[in-house]
Design a protein around this motif. Structure first.
Motif, PDB file in Angstrom:
ATOM      1  N   GLY A  52       7.307  -6.281 -21.602  1.00 53.74           N
ATOM      2  CA  GLY A  52       8.304  -6.884 -20.730  1.00 53.74           C
ATOM      3  C   GLY A  52       7.824  -8.264 -20.331  1.00 53.74           C
ATOM      4  O   GLY A  52       6.629  -8.496 -20.171  1.00 53.74           O
ATOM      5  N   ILE A  53       8.758  -9.190 -20.226  1.00 57.89           N
ATOM      6  CA  ILE A  53       8.395 -10.537 -19.782  1.00 57.89           C
ATOM      7  C   ILE A  53       9.393 -10.987 -18.725  1.00 57.89           C
ATOM      8  O   ILE A  53      10.514 -10.481 -18.703  1.00 57.89           O
ATOM      9  CB  ILE A  53       8.355 -11.545 -20.972  1.00 57.89           C
ATOM     10  CG1 ILE A  53       9.658 -11.502 -21.759  1.00 57.89           C
ATOM     11  CG2 ILE A  53       7.159 -11.305 -21.843  1.00 57.89           C
ATOM     12  CD1 ILE A  53       9.764 -12.526 -22.857  1.00 57.89           C
ATOM     13  N   PRO A  54       8.973 -11.845 -17.816  1.00 59.62           N
ATOM     14  CA  PRO A  54       7.663 -12.472 -17.729  1.00 59.62           C
ATOM     15  C   PRO A  54       6.596 -11.475 -17.271  1.00 59.62           C
ATOM     16  O   PRO A  54       6.890 -10.557 -16.506  1.00 59.62           O
ATOM     17  CB  PRO A  54       7.860 -13.569 -16.679  1.00 59.62           C
ATOM     18  CG  PRO A  54       8.955 -13.060 -15.797  1.00 59.62           C
ATOM     19  CD  PRO A  54       9.852 -12.263 -16.708  1.00 59.62           C
ATOM     20  N   SER A  55       5.395 -11.669 -17.761  1.00 57.44           N
ATOM     21  CA  SER A  55       4.270 -10.826 -17.357  1.00 57.44           C
ATOM     22  C   SER A  55       3.045 -11.704 -17.178  1.00 57.44           C
ATOM     23  O   SER A  55       2.934 -12.781 -17.769  1.00 57.44           O
ATOM     24  CB  SER A  55       3.999  -9.742 -18.404  1.00 57.44           C
ATOM     25  OG  SER A  55       4.985  -8.744 -18.345  1.00 57.44           O
ATOM     26  N   PHE A  56       2.121 -11.204 -16.362  1.00 53.55           N
ATOM     27  CA  PHE A  56       0.919 -11.953 -16.016  1.00 53.55           C
ATOM     28  C   PHE A  56      -0.309 -11.068 -16.225  1.00 53.55           C
ATOM     29  O   PHE A  56      -0.335  -9.929 -15.759  1.00 53.55           O
ATOM     30  CB  PHE A  56       0.972 -12.395 -14.547  1.00 53.55           C
ATOM     31  CG  PHE A  56       2.121 -13.307 -14.254  1.00 53.55           C
ATOM     32  CD1 PHE A  56       1.963 -14.681 -14.282  1.00 53.55           C
ATOM     33  CD2 PHE A  56       3.386 -12.797 -13.984  1.00 53.55           C
ATOM     34  CE1 PHE A  56       3.041 -15.532 -14.039  1.00 53.55           C
ATOM     35  CE2 PHE A  56       4.461 -13.632 -13.734  1.00 53.55           C
ATOM     36  CZ  PHE A  56       4.282 -14.999 -13.760  1.00 53.55           C
ATOM     37  N   VAL A  57      -1.309 -11.623 -16.924  1.00 57.98           N
ATOM     38  CA  VAL A  57      -2.575 -10.924 -17.123  1.00 57.98           C
ATOM     39  C   VAL A  57      -3.672 -11.889 -16.690  1.00 57.98           C
ATOM     40  O   VAL A  57      -3.709 -13.037 -17.121  1.00 57.98           O
ATOM     41  CB  VAL A  57      -2.779 -10.506 -18.596  1.00 57.98           C
ATOM     42  CG1 VAL A  57      -4.136  -9.845 -18.777  1.00 57.98           C
ATOM     43  CG2 VAL A  57      -1.659  -9.571 -19.049  1.00 57.98           C
TER      44      VAL A  57
END
Length: 103
Positions: A69-74
């Protein structure tokens, strides 16, 4: 916001430093929603480098990192993942800031 030119450059950001990888795509409405406030989020968290990763350009990385899924943050600190905010929902500036503060 840093936009890597190739996989090798992207890999370099994984290995060293405190980096927030922002997975996005041009066609993603929720990504376009959050992009205008990303400079404000970056300013609030100067201890991090923010790396924009186009999911379509780096699909192998997205799959390897389980980014569906986007937007995503790592967030990765010197090669180790320290947190992730990954889901299919629209994210707000407040939600992203709260996620980063909790790290």
């Amino acid at each position: 916001m840093i936009i890597p030119k190739n996989l090798e450059e992207l890999a370099g950001y994984v290995e060293k430093g405190k980096n927030v990888f922002f997975f996005t795509a041009d066609w993603c409405g929720d990504c376009r929603f959050i992009k205008p406030v990303m400079p404000e989020i970056e300013a609030e968290f100067p201890e991090y480098q923010f790396i924009e990763v186009d999911r379509d350009d780096y699909m192998d990385v997205a799959i390897e990192w389980n980014i569906f899924g986007i937007p995503s943050f790592v967030v990765i600190n010197d090669g180790k993942e320290v947190g992730r905010f990954v889901n299919k929902n629209r994210k707000t500036k407040e939600e992203i800031a709260a996620f980063l503060r909790e790290l």
